[in-house]
Design a protein around this motif. Structure first.
Motif, short mmCIF file in Angstrom:
data_model
loop_
_atom_site.label_atom_id
_atom_site.label_comp_id
_atom_site.label_asym_id
_atom_site.label_seq_id
_atom_site.Cartn_x
_atom_site.Cartn_y
_atom_site.Cartn_z
N HIS A 94 0.77 -1.24 0.00
CA HIS A 94 0.00 0.00 0.00
C HIS A 94 0.81 1.30 0.00
O HIS A 94 0.22 2.37 -0.14
CB HIS A 94 -0.93 0.03 1.22
N THR A 279 -7.03 15.58 -0.12
CA THR A 279 -7.93 14.97 0.87
C THR A 279 -8.70 15.97 1.72
O THR A 279 -9.63 15.57 2.42
CB THR A 279 -7.12 14.07 1.83
N ASP A 287 -0.06 11.23 4.61
CA ASP A 287 -0.59 9.87 4.62
C ASP A 287 -0.12 9.19 3.34
O ASP A 287 -0.62 9.46 2.25
CB ASP A 287 -2.11 9.91 4.68
N ASP A 290 -1.60 4.05 -0.05
CA ASP A 290 -2.22 4.12 -1.38
C ASP A 290 -2.09 5.52 -1.97
O ASP A 290 -3.00 6.03 -2.62
CB ASP A 290 -3.70 3.71 -1.30
N TYR A 291 -0.94 6.10 -1.78
CA TYR A 291 -0.72 7.51 -2.13
C TYR A 291 -0.88 7.76 -3.63
O TYR A 291 -1.61 8.67 -4.05
CB TYR A 291 0.69 7.90 -1.66
N ARG A 294 -4.48 7.33 -4.84
CA ARG A 294 -5.33 8.42 -4.39
C ARG A 294 -5.12 9.68 -5.21
O ARG A 294 -6.07 10.36 -5.61
CB ARG A 294 -5.06 8.70 -2.91
N ASN A 295 -3.85 9.99 -5.49
CA ASN A 295 -3.55 11.20 -6.27
C ASN A 295 -4.01 11.05 -7.72
O ASN A 295 -4.47 12.02 -8.34
CB ASN A 295 -2.06 11.51 -6.21
N ALA A 298 -7.66 11.84 -7.97
CA ALA A 298 -8.09 13.17 -7.50
C ALA A 298 -8.57 14.04 -8.66
O ALA A 298 -8.08 13.94 -9.78
CB ALA A 298 -6.95 13.85 -6.76
#
Length: 368
Positions: A94, A279, A287, A290-291, A294-295, A298
């Protein structure tokens, strides 16, 4: 952790030397304990332990007793990582290191170049040359009345020490390359100790009358190269904080990417309402879970609408941003445009500095 790795490596060298020479339960226990501490301090110690273990396996036929004692100490020490193993596996799935690029295999052989650094007027390049020269002296150098003779069969102790250093780096770089994980030169702290031992052996290949001038010269050159490092500006957090002192409690301070947030937040935690892209969370920490995913998912436009709605008509928006960060593409620039479309052209309060790492800017959007 990197200084601690160097210290633990030195202790491990002393312990495993005794394990190899004469064994004893206490020395095996000491070597196992230091191995566990190394593995729990930095993951690249796994590569070091693997290289030492493989080297011992190679020697099992010729030196069965000492080699088996070394392997036993390594295996017992590796058990110390078991409580942390679930966390390691979670991180592999992750997190990884999405903030940089993986190394190439050539990185392993260029490690002394990274250690030498970049000093004024080419001093870093000179120091790099001296480092490689000392390794060469350690391997095949012999002191003579006239100087140093290069040639003959490489010395076995130097071959093992230099081999462990570069094999550790090569294995680490290969694994990171295969996993696509980022690399930073500080990870090579696991190879500093064998390199220093080899360098010391290199000085031993000089005529005795050259020892003091040689050590003093290399030490002096190292100090010249590193003298400017403590004063190097690594971010503009202090400049950003100075600018944000003008923010009211109603204002929103947005960090894009979120990696810019912690340094500023530590210096000015109460300057405006601070949030991070993407976020809307706190800038106190990053954080990494799962960076990249997530980005990638976005939406700068949707995020901008959330910020504008929260700021309302009475709150200003301060965008602390920097471009070129991995996994963010042009998202921060798109935020700049989105806020500008809603609030008009921003006032750039802090500009980029070409001599710092982060190169941050602060854009101010007045209330509407």
């Amino acid at each position: 952790m990197y200084s601690l790795v160097v210290l633990l490596w030195l202790l491990a060298f002393l312990a495993f030397r005794q394990v190899w020479l004469n064994g004893g339960v206490l020395w095996i226990a000491a070597a196992a304990l230091v191995t566990a501490a190394l593995l729990l301090t930095h993951y690249w110690s796994l590569f070091l332990a693997a290289v030492v273990g493989l080297s011992a396996l190679v020697l099992v036929r010729r030196r069965r007793g000492p080699a088996l004692r070394v392997i036993a100490a390594l295996v017992i020490g590796a058990l110390g990582l078991l409580p942390w193993l679930p966390s390691l596996l979670f991180q592999l799935r992750h997190t990884g290191a999405p903030w940089g690029s993986p190394p190439s295999l050539a990185t392993a052989f260029l490690t002394p170049t990274a250690w030498a650094g970049q000093g004024p007027v080419g001093t870093g390049a000179v120091l790099t040359f001296v480092y490689y020269l000392l390794l060469l002296f350690a391997l095949v150098g012999t002191a003579t009345a006239a100087g140093v003779h290069l040639g003959g069969r490489p010395r076995k102790p130097a071959v093992w020490v230099v081999g462990i250093a570069f094999a550790t780096m090569l294995l680490g770089c290969a694994v990171n390359f295969a996993l696509g994980s980022a690399y930073a030169s500080r990870y090579s702290s696991v190879a500093v100790v064998p390199f220093l031992l080899a360098a010391a052996a290199g000085f031993g290949a000089l005529p005795a009358r050259w020892w003091l001038p040689g050590v003093a010269g290399v030490t002096g050159l190292s100090l010249v190269v590193s003298a400017a490092l403590p004063a190097k500006a690594r971010s503009q957090a202090d400049e950003v904080v100075d600018a944000l002192h003008a923010a009211s409690p109603r204002d929103l301070v947005v960090f894009c990417p979120d990696q810019l947030g912690p340094a500023v937040h530590r210096l000015g935690p109460h300057l405006g309402q601070q949030v991070v892209y993407p976020t809307m969370g706190s800038p106190a920490m990053v954080d990494w879970v799962d960076y990249e995913a997530r980005n990638d998912a976005a939406d700068p436009q949707a995020f901008a609408r959330r910020v504008l709605a929260r700021a309302g008509s009475t709150g200003a928006i301060w965008l602390v941003y920097s471009e070129g960060y991995p996994t963010f593409s042009d998202d921060c620039s798109r935020l700049l445009v989105a806020f500008g479309a809603a609030r008009g052209q921003p006032h750039i309060v802090v500009h980029s500095h070409k001599h710092v790492d982060e190169r941050e800017r602060v854009a101010y959007y007045a209330p509407r």
